[in-house]
Design a protein around this motif. Structure first.
Motif, PDB file in Angstrom:
ATOM      1  N   GLU A 312      33.780  32.587  32.494  1.00  0.00           N
ATOM      2  CA  GLU A 312      35.160  32.173  32.775  1.00  0.00           C
ATOM      3  C   GLU A 312      35.212  30.828  33.511  1.00  0.00           C
ATOM      4  N   ALA A 313      34.061  30.229  33.769  1.00  0.00           N
ATOM      5  CA  ALA A 313      33.986  28.992  34.546  1.00  0.00           C
ATOM      6  C   ALA A 313      34.635  27.813  33.834  1.00  0.00           C
ATOM      7  N   SER A 314      34.670  27.860  32.515  1.00  0.00           N
ATOM      8  CA  SER A 314      35.264  26.756  31.758  1.00  0.00           C
ATOM      9  C   SER A 314      36.790  26.816  31.723  1.00  0.00           C
ATOM     10  N   MET A 315      37.340  27.904  32.146  1.00  0.00           N
ATOM     11  CA  MET A 315      38.801  28.066  32.147  1.00  0.00           C
ATOM     12  C   MET A 315      39.395  27.390  33.387  1.00  0.00           C
ATOM     13  N   THR A 316      40.659  26.957  33.254  1.00  0.00           N
ATOM     14  CA  THR A 316      41.356  26.469  34.449  1.00  0.00           C
ATOM     15  C   THR A 316      41.681  27.654  35.344  1.00  0.00           C
ATOM     16  N   VAL A 317      41.958  27.374  36.580  1.00  0.00           N
ATOM     17  CA  VAL A 317      42.280  28.440  37.532  1.00  0.00           C
ATOM     18  C   VAL A 317      43.536  29.167  37.091  1.00  0.00           C
ATOM     19  N   LYS A 318      44.506  28.435  36.610  1.00  0.00           N
ATOM     20  CA  LYS A 318      45.746  29.063  36.148  1.00  0.00           C
ATOM     21  C   LYS A 318      45.471  30.000  34.971  1.00  0.00           C
ATOM     22  N   GLU A 319      44.665  29.559  34.003  1.00  0.00           N
ATOM     23  CA  GLU A 319      44.329  30.394  32.852  1.00  0.00           C
ATOM     24  C   GLU A 319      43.538  31.634  33.284  1.00  0.00           C
ATOM     25  N   TYR A 320      42.567  31.407  34.154  1.00  0.00           N
ATOM     26  CA  TYR A 320      41.717  32.508  34.617  1.00  0.00           C
ATOM     27  C   TYR A 320      42.533  33.571  35.350  1.00  0.00           C
ATOM     28  N   LYS A 321      43.379  33.179  36.260  1.00  0.00           N
ATOM     29  CA  LYS A 321      44.128  34.153  37.058  1.00  0.00           C
ATOM     30  C   LYS A 321      45.221  34.828  36.232  1.00  0.00           C
ATOM     31  N   SER A 322      45.814  34.102  35.311  1.00  0.00           N
ATOM     32  CA  SER A 322      46.821  34.717  34.439  1.00  0.00           C
ATOM     33  C   SER A 322      46.174  35.819  33.601  1.00  0.00           C
ATOM     34  N   LYS A 323      44.996  35.535  33.088  1.00  0.00           N
ATOM     35  CA  LYS A 323      44.264  36.521  32.282  1.00  0.00           C
ATOM     36  C   LYS A 323      43.966  37.783  33.101  1.00  0.00           C
ATOM     37  N   LYS A 324      43.498  37.608  34.333  1.00  0.00           N
ATOM     38  CA  LYS A 324      43.138  38.747  35.172  1.00  0.00           C
ATOM     39  C   LYS A 324      44.370  39.571  35.575  1.00  0.00           C
ATOM     40  N   ARG A 325      45.468  38.930  35.845  1.00  0.00           N
ATOM     41  CA  ARG A 325      46.681  39.672  36.209  1.00  0.00           C
ATOM     42  C   ARG A 325      47.180  40.519  35.033  1.00  0.00           C
ATOM     43  N   MET A 326      47.123  39.948  33.841  1.00  0.00           N
ATOM     44  CA  MET A 326      47.555  40.721  32.666  1.00  0.00           C
ATOM     45  C   MET A 326      46.644  41.937  32.455  1.00  0.00           C
ATOM     46  N   GLU A 327      45.384  41.794  32.714  1.00  0.00           N
ATOM     47  CA  GLU A 327      44.457  42.920  32.624  1.00  0.00           C
ATOM     48  C   GLU A 327      44.800  43.999  33.645  1.00  0.00           C
ATOM     49  N   LEU A 328      45.196  43.588  34.842  1.00  0.00           N
ATOM     50  CA  LEU A 328      45.575  44.551  35.885  1.00  0.00           C
ATOM     51  C   LEU A 328      46.802  45.354  35.460  1.00  0.00           C
ATOM     52  N   GLU A 329      47.796  44.676  34.905  1.00  0.00           N
ATOM     53  CA  GLU A 329      48.992  45.391  34.474  1.00  0.00           C
ATOM     54  C   GLU A 329      48.669  46.351  33.316  1.00  0.00           C
ATOM     55  N   GLN A 330      47.747  45.945  32.460  1.00  0.00           N
ATOM     56  CA  GLN A 330      47.341  46.829  31.374  1.00  0.00           C
ATOM     57  C   GLN A 330      46.654  48.093  31.898  1.00  0.00           C
ATOM     58  N   LYS A 331      46.060  47.966  33.107  1.00  0.00           N
ATOM     59  CA  LYS A 331      45.403  49.118  33.728  1.00  0.00           C
ATOM     60  C   LYS A 331      46.384  49.978  34.522  1.00  0.00           C
ATOM     61  N   GLY A 332      47.638  49.569  34.582  1.00  0.00           N
ATOM     62  CA  GLY A 332      48.636  50.383  35.241  1.00  0.00           C
ATOM     63  C   GLY A 332      49.078  49.917  36.612  1.00  0.00           C
ATOM     64  N   TYR A 333      48.574  48.780  37.046  1.00  0.00           N
ATOM     65  CA  TYR A 333      49.015  48.254  38.344  1.00  0.00           C
ATOM     66  C   TYR A 333      50.367  47.549  38.167  1.00  0.00           C
ATOM     67  N   HIS A 334      51.307  47.928  39.008  1.00  0.00           N
ATOM     68  CA  HIS A 334      52.649  47.349  38.945  1.00  0.00           C
ATOM     69  C   HIS A 334      52.734  46.189  39.953  1.00  0.00           C
ATOM     70  N   ILE A 335      52.499  44.979  39.444  1.00  0.00           N
ATOM     71  CA  ILE A 335      52.477  43.799  40.342  1.00  0.00           C
ATOM     72  C   ILE A 335      53.914  43.455  40.740  1.00  0.00           C
ATOM     73  N   LYS A 336      54.178  43.549  42.004  1.00  0.00           N
ATOM     74  CA  LYS A 336      55.510  43.217  42.529  1.00  0.00           C
ATOM     75  C   LYS A 336      55.584  41.780  43.052  1.00  0.00           C
ATOM     76  N   SER A 337      54.435  41.242  43.462  1.00  0.00           N
ATOM     77  CA  SER A 337      54.460  39.885  44.020  1.00  0.00           C
ATOM     78  C   SER A 337      53.038  39.319  44.068  1.00  0.00           C
ATOM     79  N   VAL A 338      52.970  37.994  44.064  1.00  0.00           N
ATOM     80  CA  VAL A 338      51.695  37.289  44.274  1.00  0.00           C
ATOM     81  C   VAL A 338      51.899  36.253  45.379  1.00  0.00           C
ATOM     82  N   ILE A 339      50.852  36.067  46.163  1.00  0.00           N
ATOM     83  CA  ILE A 339      50.906  35.088  47.262  1.00  0.00           C
ATOM     84  C   ILE A 339      49.651  34.227  47.188  1.00  0.00           C
TER      85      ILE A 339
END
Length: 366
Positions: A312-339
């Motif tokens: 994942e090192a070749s990805m931008t930080v925005k791309e990398y974190k967006s990908k990981k957050r979508m994976e979390l929601e797919q696992k059932g985590y209900h993201i209410k906020s990011v800081i």
């Protein structure tokens, strides 16, 4: 001692005839002033300068009566002309070598050579003092003009840097490092009290929002947090210099210290059974050091710690974190906020209902 009877052995002064009343003894140093003269009977008045005295001896031409013809003098005072104590008969030459200055009326001013030296020294010192004051005032005036000029320039630079920082926080500037002329301004901002006040204000806004949400026990309410300059500060460490982080690749980790406002919010949400997930762009090779940093700072009981893998090192930080957050929601985590402190932390999909951007004027991670 040589005594004269009825005459005074003396010299005329400035061409004026010298008249003597009575008899005087010249060398013995004793006498009285003319004010103390007693009446003298049959005492002739002699002019010692014209040689025409009758009944007395003329000092100029050697002619005159013998001492046998002199009249007896009663109560004739004795005057001393050599000690300078006789008013009106003092030597005119003594003023050139002594301490007494004769005036025309017979009065005098005593000025010793040491007194004259003191007066001259005082005048010279006063002159030096005036010159010194003039130089000091000139230097001060010049310094004030320079300071005014420097303050004017500093003010212009400061305004420019404040504007730059504002636009940086608004995501209007996409640069990895701040301008070099703003180094002092940003360093003062971070190590002064303004940075932590701005940080506390953001955390308070997040607290008000998150604690105002109605949660249910069966819902996986999740808060996603960045680590560097969000939970841990790298450039607030007393052993670090702000200049170290003014580059595209800031050094993170070993010198981290906790950001207390975030730690307080973290503990509050943990106690309320929130799922707290750390999502960082740190590499997986730094996992042990990262765990140590978090635990040392007081962050415990997190739900997940996600770091960036090598593929994942070749990805931008925005791309990398967006990908990981979508994976979390797919696992059932209900993201209410990011800081996070970077726009790349809080932009993209799966960012929840509310996002909070923390201040970071030192560096950007795109």
């Amino acid at each position: 001692m040589v005594e004269g009877t009825g005459i005074l052995w003396g010299l005329p002064a400035f061409g004026q005839p010298t008249y003597v009343i009575g008899s005087m003894s010249v060398p013995d140093g004793e006498g009285s002033t003319p004010d103390n003269l007693h009446p003298v009977e049959n005492a002739p008045i002699h002019n010692l300068s014209d040689g025409s005295a009758s009944g007395s001896m003329s000092l100029l031409d050697g002619e005159g009566s013998t001492p046998d013809e002199l009249h007896p003098v009663e109560y004739a005072p004795i005057h001393n002309l050599s000690d300078g104590s006789v008013s009106g008969y003092q030597s005119l030459y003594s003023s050139f070598f002594g301490s007494h200055l004769n005036l025309g009326d017979g009065s005098g001013i005593n000025l010793s050579s040491s007194a004259i030296n003191v007066i001259i020294s005082v005048l010279v010192a006063f002159g030096i003092f005036l010159v010194t004051v003039f130089i000091i005032l000139t230097v001060m005036l010049s310094a004030c003009e320079q300071k005014h000029s420097v303050m004017f320039n500093d003010s212009s630079i400061s305004k420019h840097c404040i504007s730059y920082r504002l636009n940086l926080e608004l995501n209007n500037i996409q640069e990895s490092a701040v301008p070099s002329e703003c180094l002092y301004h940003f360093s003062h901002y971070v190590h002064g009290d303004q940075y932590i006040k701005d940080f506390e204000a953001v955390i308070q806004s997040a607290r008000n929002y998150l604690k105002g949400l109605k949660t249910c026990s069966n819902e996986n309410y999740t808060l996603v947090l960045d680590i560097d300059e969000t939970a841990l500060s790298n450039f607030l460490s007393p052993t670090q210099r702000v200049e170290t982080f003014m580059s595209a690749t800031p050094i993170k980790g070993s010198q981290s210290i906790p950001l207390v406002p975030m730690l307080d919010l973290y503990n509050e949400l943990s106690a309320a059974n929130w799922h707290i997930i750390f999502l960082s762009e740190r590499p997986t090779s730094a996992q042990n050091a990262t765990v140590k940093d978090l635990l040392s700072a007081g962050f415990t009981r997190w739900t997940l710690l996600i770091l960036r893998s090598e593929n994942e090192a070749s990805m931008t930080v925005k791309e990398y974190k967006s990908k990981k957050r979508m994976e979390l929601e797919q696992k059932g985590y209900h993201i209410k906020s990011v800081i996070g402190d970077q726009w790349s932390d809080i932009t993209g999909p799966a960012t929840g209902d509310q996002r909070f951007k923390l201040p970071n004027p030192i560096y950007q991670v795109l």
